[in-house]
Design a protein around this motif. Structure first.
Motif, PDB file in Angstrom:
ATOM      1  N   MET A  71       4.896 -34.502  13.621  1.00 45.12           N
ATOM      2  CA  MET A  71       4.640 -35.364  14.765  1.00 45.12           C
ATOM      3  C   MET A  71       4.326 -36.748  14.214  1.00 45.12           C
ATOM      4  N   SER A  72       5.268 -37.651  14.396  1.00 44.83           N
ATOM      5  CA  SER A  72       5.032 -39.020  13.936  1.00 44.83           C
ATOM      6  C   SER A  72       4.272 -39.756  15.027  1.00 44.83           C
ATOM      7  N   VAL A  73       3.340 -40.588  14.610  1.00 42.50           N
ATOM      8  CA  VAL A  73       2.524 -41.352  15.551  1.00 42.50           C
ATOM      9  C   VAL A  73       2.638 -42.823  15.190  1.00 42.50           C
ATOM     10  N   TRP A  74       2.703 -43.657  16.217  1.00 39.09           N
ATOM     11  CA  TRP A  74       3.019 -45.068  16.036  1.00 39.09           C
ATOM     12  C   TRP A  74       2.102 -45.926  16.896  1.00 39.09           C
ATOM     13  N   ASP A  75       1.657 -47.027  16.345  1.00 35.23           N
ATOM     14  CA  ASP A  75       0.895 -48.034  17.085  1.00 35.23           C
ATOM     15  C   ASP A  75       1.900 -49.126  17.474  1.00 35.23           C
ATOM     16  N   VAL A  76       2.395 -49.031  18.704  1.00 38.18           N
ATOM     17  CA  VAL A  76       3.468 -49.906  19.163  1.00 38.18           C
ATOM     18  C   VAL A  76       2.914 -50.909  20.180  1.00 38.18           C
ATOM     19  N   ASP A  77       3.402 -52.126  20.098  1.00 36.55           N
ATOM     20  CA  ASP A  77       3.041 -53.184  21.049  1.00 36.55           C
ATOM     21  C   ASP A  77       3.232 -52.666  22.473  1.00 36.55           C
ATOM     22  N   ASP A  78       2.175 -52.727  23.279  1.00 35.45           N
ATOM     23  CA  ASP A  78       2.226 -52.197  24.644  1.00 35.45           C
ATOM     24  C   ASP A  78       3.344 -52.824  25.478  1.00 35.45           C
ATOM     25  N   ALA A  79       3.643 -54.080  25.237  1.00 33.08           N
ATOM     26  CA  ALA A  79       4.674 -54.777  26.011  1.00 33.08           C
ATOM     27  C   ALA A  79       6.068 -54.212  25.740  1.00 33.08           C
ATOM     28  N   GLY A 140       1.311 -49.861  12.993  1.00 37.68           N
ATOM     29  CA  GLY A 140       0.771 -48.792  12.157  1.00 37.68           C
ATOM     30  C   GLY A 140       1.462 -47.487  12.471  1.00 37.68           C
ATOM     31  N   ARG A 141       1.359 -46.533  11.548  1.00 39.78           N
ATOM     32  CA  ARG A 141       2.018 -45.251  11.741  1.00 39.78           C
ATOM     33  C   ARG A 141       1.385 -44.197  10.854  1.00 39.78           C
ATOM     34  N   ASP A 142       1.649 -42.952  11.209  1.00 42.21           N
ATOM     35  CA  ASP A 142       1.218 -41.812  10.408  1.00 42.21           C
ATOM     36  C   ASP A 142       2.099 -40.637  10.813  1.00 42.21           C
ATOM     37  N   ILE A 143       1.910 -39.515  10.167  1.00 50.32           N
ATOM     38  CA  ILE A 143       2.653 -38.305  10.527  1.00 50.32           C
ATOM     39  C   ILE A 143       1.764 -37.095  10.284  1.00 50.32           C
TER      40      ILE A 143
END
Length: 162
Positions: A71-79, A140-143
């Protein structure tokens, strides 16, 4: 939102999966004593009303040789999350993706995408492709790698007696 007795019988007949026969809807209809066209019409209507979300295959990725699942997780710009999340979800190696609220300060991630591969190296290559797709909208990201299958079923209706 309510369902009638026939819809309940259809859900009960399909919740464990479709029969592995050449014409599964015909078999279910026969088992229920209704016409196949009526079964399909009711399934579509339940989807349209939001009673059921989808009818889909839920493969056992391990049995298919996809033993490195993360499960990859990402901090993506809300816009940009709606636009980019749709692109990530459309990738052939992502089985599902979704947006979730961040839990700051400990969890800055708002986009989740399940990546499947036959090795961690393959999954990491795919994760790099997602990172390139997200570009500078990703901060940012993680898995989180799977260690076992926790669930492979959808909602199950209980009998009225239970």
């Amino acid at each position: 939102m309510t369902i009638d007795a026939t819809d309940r019988r259809i859900i009960a007949a399909t919740q464990g999966g479709l029969p592995l026969v050449p014409e599964p809807y015909a078999q279910i209809a026969e088992d229920l004593g209704i016409e196949e066209a009526a079964l399909c019409t009711r399934l579509r209507a339940m989807q349209d009303r939001g009673v059921i979300r989808r009818i889909a295959v839920a493969p056992n990725h391990y049995a298919l040789g996809m033993t490195a699942n993360g499960m990859s997780v990402w901090d993506v710009d809300d816009a940009r999350i709606a636009e980019l999340g749709a692109k990530v979800g459309a990738l052939e190696y992502v089985s599902h993706s979704y947006e979730r609220p961040r839990a700051l300060p400990d969890w800055p991630y708002n986009l989740f995408a399940m990546i499947h591969g036959s090795s961690r190296e393959e999954v990491e290559e795919k994760r790099a492709q997602i990172a390139a797709l997200l570009g500078d909208a990703c901060r940012g990201r993680d898995i989180l790698y799977s260690t076992r299958i926790l669930k492979k079923t959808g909602l199950r209706l209980r009998s009225k007696e239970g």
